[in-house]
Scaffold this active site. Structure first.
Site, mmCIF file in Angstrom:
data_model
loop_
_atom_site.group_PDB
_atom_site.id
_atom_site.type_symbol
_atom_site.label_atom_id
_atom_site.label_comp_id
_atom_site.label_asym_id
_atom_site.label_seq_id
_atom_site.Cartn_x
_atom_site.Cartn_y
_atom_site.Cartn_z
ATOM 1 N N ARG A 232 -7.591 3.358 1.038
ATOM 2 C CA ARG A 232 -7.470 1.942 0.711
ATOM 3 C C ARG A 232 -7.894 1.735 -0.740
ATOM 4 O O ARG A 232 -8.852 2.336 -1.221
ATOM 5 C CB ARG A 232 -8.352 1.077 1.617
ATOM 6 C CG ARG A 232 -7.864 0.947 3.063
ATOM 7 C CD ARG A 232 -6.579 0.129 3.139
ATOM 8 N NE ARG A 232 -6.163 -0.138 4.506
ATOM 9 C CZ ARG A 232 -5.359 0.638 5.233
ATOM 10 N NH1 ARG A 232 -4.882 1.763 4.685
ATOM 11 N NH2 ARG A 232 -5.020 0.308 6.451
ATOM 12 N N GLU A 261 -1.520 -5.289 -2.879
ATOM 13 C CA GLU A 261 -0.284 -4.713 -2.350
ATOM 14 C C GLU A 261 0.681 -5.815 -1.927
ATOM 15 O O GLU A 261 0.288 -6.723 -1.187
ATOM 16 C CB GLU A 261 -0.597 -3.776 -1.180
ATOM 17 C CG GLU A 261 -1.379 -2.553 -1.621
ATOM 18 C CD GLU A 261 -1.538 -1.492 -0.558
ATOM 19 O OE1 GLU A 261 -1.817 -0.331 -0.892
ATOM 20 O OE2 GLU A 261 -1.382 -1.826 0.631
ATOM 21 N N HIS A 280 2.569 3.154 -0.787
ATOM 22 C CA HIS A 280 1.869 3.087 0.505
ATOM 23 C C HIS A 280 2.803 3.525 1.641
ATOM 24 O O HIS A 280 3.011 2.818 2.620
ATOM 25 C CB HIS A 280 1.341 1.678 0.773
ATOM 26 C CG HIS A 280 0.192 1.669 1.731
ATOM 27 N ND1 HIS A 280 -0.801 0.709 1.708
ATOM 28 C CD2 HIS A 280 -0.131 2.496 2.776
ATOM 29 C CE1 HIS A 280 -1.684 0.944 2.665
ATOM 30 N NE2 HIS A 280 -1.294 2.017 3.328
#
Length: 330
Positions: A232, A261, A280
């Site tokens: 993260r 994000e 991601h």
């Protein structure tokens, strides 16, 4: 069961969801109509999003909130417990998630080690046999976070002939069985970094770990070492990371996760020559989709039978309740 999927992205999976949840009623809600549809739902299936007490209190029928994934930073588990709602996620290992993320970590390590961006420049210049790179074989690595994802990464690094130093909040005897050569507690993680060519972050994001990777961490790394984050973005203080890159405290970095994000397309980190980036996608594979679908459908069936679902994050609350059966966890 009335199953409500939160987010229009689930519509892309509708042809897979229909047979998996056959016999149940299903609907999809977006941010605008979620509150209106929640009173209908017995089960709420979510992507990463904020699920608060205020929102859950509008769902009198709700029995389970199921995260379609591992991370539950946005889910108020305490609120679920107060309202008698199962709060569940999908375990990463064995469902394709951790396995896929571990492969993304290896991808970044190899791209950086073999100077992929530079190699593309060379081939466009009509040159071969350059640039020289380094192998992963024979190098020392550090894995920060030895949960399910960390375990998957460790397995793959050792298979490549690397030695592994482990960092975790607590020590477990099985770490030695995994092949980890030395261990350091999270509070002393800077001591694990010297001598490591690659540092891979696989920690979960909690109040304890948020912003835990700061300037002392990067300064303790070797100047020829690479930093890989597949966990993260919020684990890392961005200003410290940028300083480490610009002042060349580290050789480079590979990121599959970001502070915001999606990141802004103008973010200079996305275009830095010593940073490799992926959007991601670590857990986004055919195996993880199949694994998630099977796991979530299984949890709905357990709920239908009056059993405690698997990977229930507030499980202890329900063990003493009458009419709820305890089942074996994964």
């Amino acid at each position: 069961m009335h199953i409500l999927f939160a987010g229009k992205s689930f519509l892309r999976l509708w042809d897979l969801l229909l047979p998996a949840f056959q016999g149940h009623e299903m609907d999809v809600a977006d941010d605008l109509d979620l509150k209106d549809k929640l009173p209908w739902a017995d089960v709420l299936i979510i992507r990463p999003m904020s699920v608060t007490y205020e929102l859950l209190s509008k769902a009198p029928r709700l029995k389970m909130v199921q995260q379609w994934g591992v991370g539950v930073e946005g889910l108020d588990i305490e609120a679920c417990t107060k309202l008698g709602i199962f709060a569940c996620n999908i375990p990463s290992r064995g469902t394709g998630n951790a396995e896929g993320v571990a492969e993304i970590a290896l991808l970044h390590m190899m791209l950086l080690a073999r100077r992929y961006a530079r190699s593309q420049e060379k081939i466009s210049e009509g040159k071969i046999f350059t640039p020289p790179g380094i192998t992963l074989w024979g190098k020392r690595s550090c894995v920060v976070g030895l949960g399910n994802l960390g375990h998957c990464v460790v397995e793959r690094l050792i298979a490549l002939g690397m030695s592994v130093v482990g960092v975790n909040r607590t020590y477990r005897p099985e770490f030695r069985e995994w092949g980890i050569e030395s261990f350091y507690p999270l509070a002393e993680m800077e001591k694990a970094l010297p001598g490591c060519h690659f540092v891979v972050v696989t920690l979960g994001l909690t109040s304890e770990t948020q912003n835990s990777i700061a300037e002392p961490f990067f300064y303790a790394m070797d100047r020829n070492a690479f930093f890989i984050n597949v966990a993260r973005g919020g684990l890392v203080i961005r200003e410290a990371f940028e300083k480490a890159i610009e002042e060349e405290w580290i050789a480079g970095a590979g990121l599959d996760v970001f502070w915001t994000e999606p990141p802004l397309v103008t973010d200079p980190i996305l275009h830095h020559p010593r940073i490799t980036v992926t959007p991601h996608i670590g857990g986004g594979t055919d195996a993880s989709l199949k694994g998630a679908l099977h796991f979530v459908a299984g949890n709905v069936e357990k709920l239908t039978k009056g059993e405690i679902p698997l990977s229930c994050l507030n499980r202890e609350t329900f063990l003493t309740k009458e009419g709820v059966a305890e089942t074996d966890e994964l």
